[in-house]
Design a protein around this motif. Structure first.
Motif, PDB file in Angstrom:
ATOM      1  N   GLY A 145       0.792  -1.227   0.000  1.00 35.63           N
ATOM      2  CA  GLY A 145       0.000   0.000   0.000  1.00 35.63           C
ATOM      3  C   GLY A 145       0.821   1.271   0.000  1.00 35.63           C
ATOM      4  N   ALA A 146       2.113   1.177   0.339  1.00 37.69           N
ATOM      5  CA  ALA A 146       2.963   2.371   0.294  1.00 37.69           C
ATOM      6  C   ALA A 146       3.179   2.785  -1.159  1.00 37.69           C
ATOM      7  N   LEU A 147       3.484   4.059  -1.363  1.00 35.54           N
ATOM      8  CA  LEU A 147       3.605   4.600  -2.715  1.00 35.54           C
ATOM      9  C   LEU A 147       5.060   4.812  -3.095  1.00 35.54           C
ATOM     10  N   HIS A 148       5.376   4.423  -4.326  1.00 35.14           N
ATOM     11  CA  HIS A 148       6.726   4.635  -4.840  1.00 35.14           C
ATOM     12  C   HIS A 148       6.624   5.128  -6.281  1.00 35.14           C
ATOM     13  N   TYR A 149       7.735   5.609  -6.815  1.00 35.60           N
ATOM     14  CA  TYR A 149       7.724   6.115  -8.185  1.00 35.60           C
ATOM     15  C   TYR A 149       7.410   4.987  -9.160  1.00 35.60           C
ATOM     16  N   PHE A 150       6.557   5.297 -10.124  1.00 32.42           N
ATOM     17  CA  PHE A 150       6.250   4.331 -11.177  1.00 32.42           C
ATOM     18  C   PHE A 150       7.525   3.960 -11.925  1.00 32.42           C
ATOM     19  N   ARG A 151       8.406   4.914 -12.116  1.00 31.62           N
ATOM     20  CA  ARG A 151       9.746   4.664 -12.648  1.00 31.62           C
ATOM     21  C   ARG A 151      10.750   5.201 -11.627  1.00 31.62           C
ATOM     22  N   ASP A 152      11.650   4.346 -11.174  1.00 37.49           N
ATOM     23  CA  ASP A 152      12.607   4.738 -10.138  1.00 37.49           C
ATOM     24  C   ASP A 152      13.936   4.058 -10.428  1.00 37.49           C
ATOM     25  N   VAL A 153      14.990   4.571  -9.805  1.00 31.54           N
ATOM     26  CA  VAL A 153      16.301   3.938  -9.980  1.00 31.54           C
ATOM     27  C   VAL A 153      16.313   2.552  -9.347  1.00 31.54           C
ATOM     28  N   ALA A 154      15.499   2.381  -8.302  1.00 34.74           N
ATOM     29  CA  ALA A 154      15.360   1.078  -7.664  1.00 34.74           C
ATOM     30  C   ALA A 154      14.106   0.395  -8.192  1.00 34.74           C
ATOM     31  N   SER A 155      14.105  -0.917  -8.203  1.00 34.07           N
ATOM     32  CA  SER A 155      12.957  -1.674  -8.698  1.00 34.07           C
ATOM     33  C   SER A 155      11.855  -1.690  -7.652  1.00 34.07           C
ATOM     34  N   PRO A 156      10.605  -1.988  -8.061  1.00 31.29           N
ATOM     35  CA  PRO A 156       9.523  -2.117  -7.085  1.00 31.29           C
ATOM     36  C   PRO A 156       9.831  -3.146  -6.009  1.00 31.29           C
TER      37      PRO A 156
END
Length: 590
Positions: A145-156
């Protein structure tokens, strides 16, 4: 009985028998121009019946025929006099009906005819937003449920696993709640990294969610789309709450707001105020942040209902509803769209950098500026829409000098560009940079303002200045042209002299000389001073209510009379509409 006299075309219709004669021996047909009504005149014999008049008024003001109950109530009255009084009462009620706001908005949307902001790259996430897209960690992960960048340097997998950086904020899109951000989105420092050429480069974040920078205060530089494909909802035209559609509607909504709240029509282009739900205002805030004006975040009234509940809103929403079309100060959302009403800056001789340009109602709405990415297109549409200018080819056999470099002074195109270019220079300090990355939309530059400063090498077109908007500037902002009245020497001394955005005293627009105000507000002042804006509003409102435009050539006297009345009464559209429904032309069905 009601008795009317009226203006048709430019001719006063003869007064009825019994009217006092003037000293010339002719009937005294003096009217209150624009009201269309003079007491103690005989009714024309061919006036619509009260029932037909009720129907016409209902369709004109509400967009629908009257209800059966309304018609039966009218027919139950014993005399035509009583029936006409009933129609007058209905008109007063209709002008206070929320459906009147709705049809005013629809009329304005057709009038302004503003397309949706075009995409920059691949649909759908590359719309007008200058924010990073967030998506939720999947069920079963440590940070579910936490939010992260759809595109990020780290993977989901990394961002949603135990040990990932976390922070909790009250997000701008959901006031009164909290969300957990993870990964780069949770970075609360002012330091991040980008990789423009594959190698990491340290940057200051300054509330911008670029690279590994976080979402900032109240996650202002981010947004959350819980849909199947992040970014689709704000982009598609069929979503009435999508930012792309809302930005396109803002100018028409502003006009409807001015009519509904009895504000002068000139506020459409002269005011520091506009209207918009939270999603529209977020776009302005992020444009301000892109230029480095961080103080914009000190004011929470763009997203916090506790702060914006007192703003004037449309009749379809509660004042505390984030989706309400509520009034806001443009300069409070984008600090480069200035509150000052007479800001001047001449880059040919004034030191330092420009602060921006004054806000100007719909002319500084992002829907207008972003949809038309170049200055000449903005100017042409503004002239056509707001001054009712017709940019048509020259008629007859006209000889022109040879075109070489300047369409404003050379070749057959100067027939229109003599007007377009003197208007277009007011729209030069805003440009679209056609790139998209990591879910952002296009970037919009204000050259020579805020953070939008470049090495003078941009004038050579060398990398990285070979693409838009630099290519456009280098091709068309030619020193000495009508669009760019600066010399080559002035441009060499200060390249931002090419962005001179006011009309110098040796030039005119629609016969008017500028007071030096820069930007779109300078243009707005000129078309108001010329009378073109007022005449255009009168024509568009007349077209809506009576079903036809006014021919400015064959009916010039009629147009000038109505315009004079409109201006003398404060440029208020609602009373003007009522006066048109009381005119004999309306009551005859003409």
């Amino acid at each position: 009985m009601h008795r009317y006299t009226f203006l048709f075309g430019i001719t006063l219709v003869a007064c009825s028998q019994g009217d006092p004669a003037s000293s010339s021996g002719k009937p005294d047909c003096t009217v209150n121009p624009g009201d269309g009504v003079t007491p103690e005149r005989e009714e024309p014999e061919d006036e619509l019946t009260p029932l037909r008049l009720l129907r016409r008024a209902s369709i004109a003001l509400l967009g629908v025929p009257p209800t059966d109950e309304r018609m039966q109530a009218l027919l139950a009255l014993a005399t035509p006099e009583a029936q006409f009084v009933y129609v007058d009462g209905f008109i007063d009620e209709a002008l206070e009906d929320p459906r009147f706001y709705d049809i005013t908005f629809e009329h304005a949307r057709k009038w302004v005819n503003l397309p949706l902001i075009p995409r920059t790259a691949d649909a759908p996430e590359y719309g007008p937003k200058q924010q990073r897209v967030l998506t939720a960690c999947k069920a079963g992960t440590a940070n579910e449920g936490a939010l992260h960048y759809f595109r990020d340097v780290a993977s989901p997998d990394v961002n949603c696993a135990a040990g990932a950086a976390k922070t909790t904020v009250e997000p701008w899109w959901a006031p009164g709640t909290s969300v957990t951000l993870v990964g780069s989105a949770a970075n609360t420092t002012n330091t991040g990294q980008i990789k423009p050429n594959g190698a990491p480069v340290d940057i200051e974040c300054n509330q911008r969610a670029e690279g590994t920078c976080g979402c900032g205060k109240n996650a202002v530089s981010c947004w959350f789309d819980p849909g199947t494909y992040p970014g689709h909802a704000p982009y598609i035209a069929t979503n009435p709450d999508g930012q792309r559609r809302l930005l396109a509607e803002e100018p028409a909504r502003l006009f409807a707001h001015l009519v509904w709240h009895n504000r002068p029509a000139t506020d459409l282009i002269l005011s520091d105020s506009s209207v918009g739900p939270t999603e529209v205002q977020a776009a302005h805030v992020n444009q301000s942040l892109a230029g480095g004006a961080l103080d914009v975040l000190d004011d929470e009234s763009w997203w916090n209902p506790a702060s914006f509940a007192g703003a004037a809103v449309d009749p379809r929403h509660d004042a505390k509803d984030p989706k309400a079309w509520r009034e806001y100060s443009i300069s409070a959302r984008n600090m480069f769209f200035l509150k000052e009403r007479a800001y001047t800056f001449d880059p040919r001789k004034d030191p330092g950098t420009s602060k921006g340009f004054p806000s100007a109602g719909m002319l500084t709405s992002l829907g207008f500026l972003d949809t038309y990415p170049r200055e000449r297109l903005r100017a042409a549409r503004a002239l056509e829409t707001l001054a009712c200018e017709q940019l048509l080819p020259p008629g007859g056999d006209v000889a022109f000098n040879t075109y070489e470099t300047d369409p404003g002074r050379e070749g057959p195109c100067q027939h229109c560009h003599a007007r377009i270019d003197t208007a277009a220079m007011h729209f030069k300090r805003y440009a679209k940079a056609g790139h998209a990355f990591e879910g952002w939309g296009a970037a919009y530059y204000m050259p020579g303002v805020g953070n939008w400063q470049w090495d003078p090498a941009w004038r050579t077109g060398a990398w990285p200045y070979a693409e838009e908007p630099f290519a456009q500037w280098n091709k068309w902002y030619l020193p000495g042209s009508l669009l760019t009245p600066a010399t080559e020497e002035e441009a060499n001394a200060n390249p931002y002299a090419l962005f001179l955005d006011f009309l110098p005293p040796e030039l005119t627009l629609l016969g008017q000389t500028s007071d030096g105000t820069v930007g779109p507000l300078g243009f707005a002042k000129l078309i108001v001073a010329a009378g073109s804006f007022d005449r255009c509003v009168v024509r568009r409102v007349h077209e809506r209510v009576l079903g036809r435009d006014i021919d400015p050539v064959t009916e010039n006297g009629y147009l000038e009379t109505l315009t004079a009345s409109f201006v003398s009464k404060g440029r208020l559209v609602r009373p003007f509409i009522k006066s048109l429904t009381q005119s004999t032309s309306f009551r005859r069905g003409q």
